[in-house]
Write an enzyme that holds these catalytic residues in place. Structure first.
Site, PDB file in Angstrom:
ATOM      1  N   THR A  86       0.810  -1.226   0.000  1.00 52.92           N
ATOM      2  CA  THR A  86       0.000   0.000   0.000  1.00 52.92           C
ATOM      3  C   THR A  86       0.843   1.275   0.000  1.00 52.92           C
ATOM      4  O   THR A  86       0.288   2.370  -0.022  1.00 52.92           O
ATOM      5  CB  THR A  86      -0.891   0.059   1.255  1.00 52.92           C
ATOM      6  OG1 THR A  86      -0.038   0.035   2.407  1.00 52.92           O
ATOM      7  CG2 THR A  86      -1.866  -1.094   1.310  1.00 52.92           C
ATOM      8  N   LYS A  87       2.147   1.159   0.057  1.00 52.64           N
ATOM      9  CA  LYS A  87       2.982   2.345   0.232  1.00 52.64           C
ATOM     10  C   LYS A  87       3.266   3.041  -1.114  1.00 52.64           C
ATOM     11  O   LYS A  87       2.888   2.539  -2.162  1.00 52.64           O
ATOM     12  CB  LYS A  87       4.274   1.967   0.966  1.00 52.64           C
ATOM     13  CG  LYS A  87       4.014   1.362   2.361  1.00 52.64           C
ATOM     14  CD  LYS A  87       3.597   2.392   3.403  1.00 52.64           C
ATOM     15  CE  LYS A  87       2.885   1.839   4.614  1.00 52.64           C
ATOM     16  NZ  LYS A  87       3.678   1.102   5.576  1.00 52.64           N
ATOM     17  N   THR A  88       3.971   4.180  -1.055  1.00 50.33           N
ATOM     18  CA  THR A  88       4.104   5.010  -2.261  1.00 50.33           C
ATOM     19  C   THR A  88       5.048   4.401  -3.297  1.00 50.33           C
ATOM     20  O   THR A  88       5.060   4.832  -4.448  1.00 50.33           O
ATOM     21  CB  THR A  88       4.586   6.425  -1.910  1.00 50.33           C
ATOM     22  OG1 THR A  88       5.841   6.311  -1.215  1.00 50.33           O
ATOM     23  CG2 THR A  88       3.584   7.126  -1.006  1.00 50.33           C
TER      24      THR A  88
END
Ligand SMILES: *Cc1c(COP(=O)(O)O)cnc(C)c1O
Length: 385
Positions: free
Chosen positions: A182-184
């Site tokens: 879910t991270k950038t």
């Protein structure tokens, strides 16, 4: 009923797919040339001397504390408004995570609370750059310098982000990033530790692969040898080349993905900033935001529903949301181990009860953003007190 819009979705293009396939066909799946190349490119991107690729941010935080020599007698100051990882790594050593409150306006660790929590046992501080905006690092770095402690940044949300003209990853003693799905920047599972210290980088790299003395991964290459020496009981935290292949392509696309998240944040801010039923997080001119999260705070005094009901209604309208975070001091383990009550860190507890994180990711279309805005406004309109 339109399709459910998930809270998060990785932005994977055919280029990532091609690089993963090329890695699978290369015959080299685990730590190898792509991991080393990802480390070098990442270090350059954030302006760090050294980058050590691992299989999670949690592993990076654990290795960072190991490298600085944390002992069971030490204390580490951690904000309570964070994910499990930030404090659990301190417990791995039997050391004490000293939880501190955050600021009401931007949800960042409160530097004055850090100073109040300081003791002769304080070995390190782990500030978190909440939501992708840097916390106010300067006073924390100054305190740590004055008193001989280490600053390990939890930058799981903060890629890419800047604080006073400097990129996160080039400022504190060690900085830890996450490449969780879910991270950038997403590699499924993955993480990176950056540092200016060659000694710490070498230690983290060695401890990430069983504490084997030198370039353990090379033992199956033409350059390598079967002989190795175990010099410490290490861990199994190395990044695979399959993950690094994803990471290399995602890193090339990082600025484009950030530009899209910034557009979405701008649209949300236009839609919500003057709304009397909501409050947004303060942003600061001396920082560039990674926009990993977009949090809105409900003004309960203006509404007939609470945060939980708000989340349910958005879900019924097909919008996924989340909450960042349930403060650590409200969880059973920390409550009982350190005899903490929710009101002991009142700002974080109050923020927790009012906060909702809306979807913000580069794979969202304009229509997705419009849907979120419409669903939020309709829900508020129906719930005015
Ligand atoms: C996601 C996250 C982590 C952990 O990252 P992993 O790569 O899943 O270990 C740590 N800290 C914060 C604040 C996070 O949001």
């Amino acid at each position: 009923m339109p399709e459910f819009l998930p809270f998060a979705r990785p932005d994977i293009t055919s280029r990532e797919v091609e690089e993963v396939v090329a890695t699978l066909e290369s015959g080299w799946l685990t730590t190898g040339p792509r991991t080393r190349s990802f480390e070098a490119t990442f270090a350059k991107r954030v302006g760090a001397q050294h980058a050590v690729a691992v299989n999670s941010c949690t592993a990076a935080l654990h290795l960072a504390l190991e490298a600085i020599g944390l002992t069971p007698d030490d204390e580490v100051i951690v904000p309570t408004l964070t994910f499990a990882a930030t404090a659990e790594v301190v417990r791995y050593f039997g050391a004490r995570p000293v939880l501190v409150d955050v600021r009401d306006d931007d949800h960042q660790i409160d530097a004055s609370a850090v100073e109040r929590a300081w003791s002769a046992k304080t070995k390190a501080v782990i500030p978190v750059h909440f939501a992708g905006q840097a916390c106010d690092l300067a006073p924390i770095l100054e305190l740590a310098r004055d008193r001989g402690a280490i600053v390990i940044e939890d930058a799981a949300h903060a890629l890419p982000a800047r604080y006073r003209e400097r990129t996160i990853g080039s400022i504190g003693d060690i900085t830890c990033f996450s490449f969780y799905a879910t991270k950038t920047l997403a590699t499924g599972e993955g993480g990176m530790a950056t540092t200016a210290s060659e000694e710490w980088a070498d230690r983290m790299r060695m401890m990430a692969l069983h504490g084997i003395s030198k370039d353990a991964w090379k033992r199956y290459t033409a350059e390598g040898s079967w002989y190795y020496e175990i010099v410490a009981p290490g861990y199994k935290y190395n990044m695979t080349d399959v993950a690094a292949a994803l990471g290399l392509v995602q890193l090339e696309r990082l600025d484009a993905m950030l530009a899209r998240r910034t557009e979405i944040a701008t649209r949300y801010r236009q839609a919500f900033s003057d709304d009397e039923r909501l409050e947004l997080l303060a942003t600061h001119d001396d920082r560039d935001h990674a926009w990993h999260l977009f949090v809105v705070k409900l003004k309960h005094e203006a509404l007939s529903i609470d945060r939980n009901r708000f989340i349910e209604i958005l879900k019924e309208r097909g919008i996924g949301t989340s909450v960042h975070f349930i403060p650590l001091h409200c969880h059973p383990y920390y409550r009982s181990t350190y005899q903490l009550q929710p009101d002991d860190l009142p700002v974080a507890h109050a923020l927790y009860q009012r906060s909702v994180s809306l979807p913000i990711y580069s794979a969202m279309s304009d229509a997705d953003v419009d849907r979120v805005i419409a669903a939020v406004l309709e829900t508020l309109d129906e719930s005015v007190r």
